[in-house]
Design a protein around this motif. Structure first.
Motif, PDB file in Angstrom:
ATOM      1  N   ARG A  68      65.865  80.716  -4.104  1.00  0.00           N
ATOM      2  CA  ARG A  68      65.212  82.012  -3.855  1.00  0.00           C
ATOM      3  C   ARG A  68      64.699  82.120  -2.427  1.00  0.00           C
ATOM      4  O   ARG A  68      64.754  83.186  -1.827  1.00  0.00           O
ATOM      5  CB  ARG A  68      64.083  82.232  -4.859  1.00  0.00           C
ATOM      6  N   GLU A  69      64.214  81.021  -1.876  1.00  0.00           N
ATOM      7  CA  GLU A  69      63.671  81.041  -0.515  1.00  0.00           C
ATOM      8  C   GLU A  69      64.777  81.099   0.537  1.00  0.00           C
ATOM      9  O   GLU A  69      64.545  81.551   1.653  1.00  0.00           O
ATOM     10  CB  GLU A  69      62.798  79.806  -0.265  1.00  0.00           C
ATOM     11  N   ASN A  70      65.981  80.627   0.202  1.00  0.00           N
ATOM     12  CA  ASN A  70      67.037  80.502   1.200  1.00  0.00           C
ATOM     13  C   ASN A  70      68.131  81.564   1.126  1.00  0.00           C
ATOM     14  O   ASN A  70      69.060  81.537   1.942  1.00  0.00           O
ATOM     15  CB  ASN A  70      67.639  79.103   1.138  1.00  0.00           C
ATOM     16  N   VAL A  71      68.038  82.475   0.175  1.00  0.00           N
ATOM     17  CA  VAL A  71      68.941  83.624   0.176  1.00  0.00           C
ATOM     18  C   VAL A  71      68.369  84.603   1.204  1.00  0.00           C
ATOM     19  O   VAL A  71      67.211  84.988   1.103  1.00  0.00           O
ATOM     20  CB  VAL A  71      69.039  84.285  -1.219  1.00  0.00           C
TER      21      VAL A  71
ATOM     22  N   ASN B   4      77.331  85.327  -2.733  1.00  0.00           N
ATOM     23  CA  ASN B   4      77.244  85.326  -4.190  1.00  0.00           C
ATOM     24  C   ASN B   4      78.653  85.362  -4.773  1.00  0.00           C
ATOM     25  O   ASN B   4      79.634  85.174  -4.061  1.00  0.00           O
ATOM     26  CB  ASN B   4      76.394  86.509  -4.666  1.00  0.00           C
ATOM     27  N   TYR B   5      78.752  85.637  -6.046  1.00  0.00           N
ATOM     28  CA  TYR B   5      80.058  85.637  -6.703  1.00  0.00           C
ATOM     29  C   TYR B   5      80.985  86.699  -6.110  1.00  0.00           C
ATOM     30  O   TYR B   5      82.166  86.446  -5.913  1.00  0.00           O
ATOM     31  CB  TYR B   5      79.907  85.847  -8.217  1.00  0.00           C
TER      32      TYR B   5
ATOM     33  N   SER C  10      70.554  89.857   1.641  1.00  0.00           N
ATOM     34  CA  SER C  10      71.435  89.525   0.509  1.00  0.00           C
ATOM     35  C   SER C  10      70.673  89.508  -0.812  1.00  0.00           C
ATOM     36  O   SER C  10      71.214  89.113  -1.835  1.00  0.00           O
ATOM     37  CB  SER C  10      72.081  88.152   0.727  1.00  0.00           C
ATOM     38  N   ARG C  11      69.450  89.948  -0.764  1.00  0.00           N
ATOM     39  CA  ARG C  11      68.624  89.967  -1.981  1.00  0.00           C
ATOM     40  C   ARG C  11      68.758  91.313  -2.684  1.00  0.00           C
ATOM     41  O   ARG C  11      69.001  92.325  -2.042  1.00  0.00           O
ATOM     42  CB  ARG C  11      67.149  89.750  -1.625  1.00  0.00           C
ATOM     43  N   PRO C  12      68.584  91.313  -4.004  1.00  0.00           N
ATOM     44  CA  PRO C  12      68.605  92.601  -4.710  1.00  0.00           C
ATOM     45  C   PRO C  12      67.387  93.439  -4.314  1.00  0.00           C
ATOM     46  O   PRO C  12      66.378  92.894  -3.858  1.00  0.00           O
ATOM     47  CB  PRO C  12      68.551  92.204  -6.186  1.00  0.00           C
ATOM     48  N   ALA C  13      67.493  94.755  -4.469  1.00  0.00           N
ATOM     49  CA  ALA C  13      66.391  95.649  -4.105  1.00  0.00           C
ATOM     50  C   ALA C  13      65.126  95.309  -4.899  1.00  0.00           C
ATOM     51  O   ALA C  13      64.017  95.384  -4.370  1.00  0.00           O
ATOM     52  CB  ALA C  13      66.798  97.099  -4.341  1.00  0.00           C
ATOM     53  N   THR C  14      65.311  94.929  -6.153  1.00  0.00           N
ATOM     54  CA  THR C  14      64.167  94.524  -6.971  1.00  0.00           C
ATOM     55  C   THR C  14      64.495  93.209  -7.662  1.00  0.00           C
ATOM     56  O   THR C  14      65.657  92.919  -7.944  1.00  0.00           O
ATOM     57  CB  THR C  14      63.836  95.580  -8.054  1.00  0.00           C
TER      58      THR C  14
END
Length: 114
Positions: A50-53, A78-79, A57-61
């Motif tokens: 979680r800290e390194n994404v 990601n996939y 590239s993170r989801p909005a929520t």
């Protein structure tokens, strides 16, 4: 360089399970060495992923969901990113690895260089 795939061994999502199986199956079938990091069974793995994404590239929520792919500590994607690379015969480039001789990717690179 070590390919690390962050997965969730106990996910309630059928889509995530299928993506993980597809990704891991491809790596195994192509004899690409990787480490499987389970975020469901290991809090350190979950925290690290979680800290390194990267922020973009993170989801909005919510939190980033597996599978997530890294080369050592470098985030690869990601996939969906993996799937696109596979469709374009560019998995080794995507992973930051040298394509083995005779692979479609190595042949495509040789044609580009000629």
């Amino acid at each position: 360089m070590v390919i690390k795939v962050y997965i969730a061994s106990s996910s309630g999502s059928t889509a995530i399970k299928k993506q993980q199986q597809d990704l891991l199956g491809f790596l195994e079938a192509n004899k690409i060495e990787f480490e499987e990091k389970d975020i469901a069974a290991n809090e350190e793995n979950r925290k690290w992923m979680r800290e390194n994404v990267p922020e973009n590239s993170r989801p909005a929520t919510g939190n980033p969901l597996p599978p997530r792919i890294f080369n050592d500590s470098q985030y690869l994607g990601n996939y969906d990113d993996f799937f696109d690379a596979r469709e374009n015969n560019a998995v080794y480039s995507f992973l930051g690895l040298t394509a083995p001789p005779g692979s479609k990717e190595a042949e495509a690179l040789a044609k580009q260089e000629a």
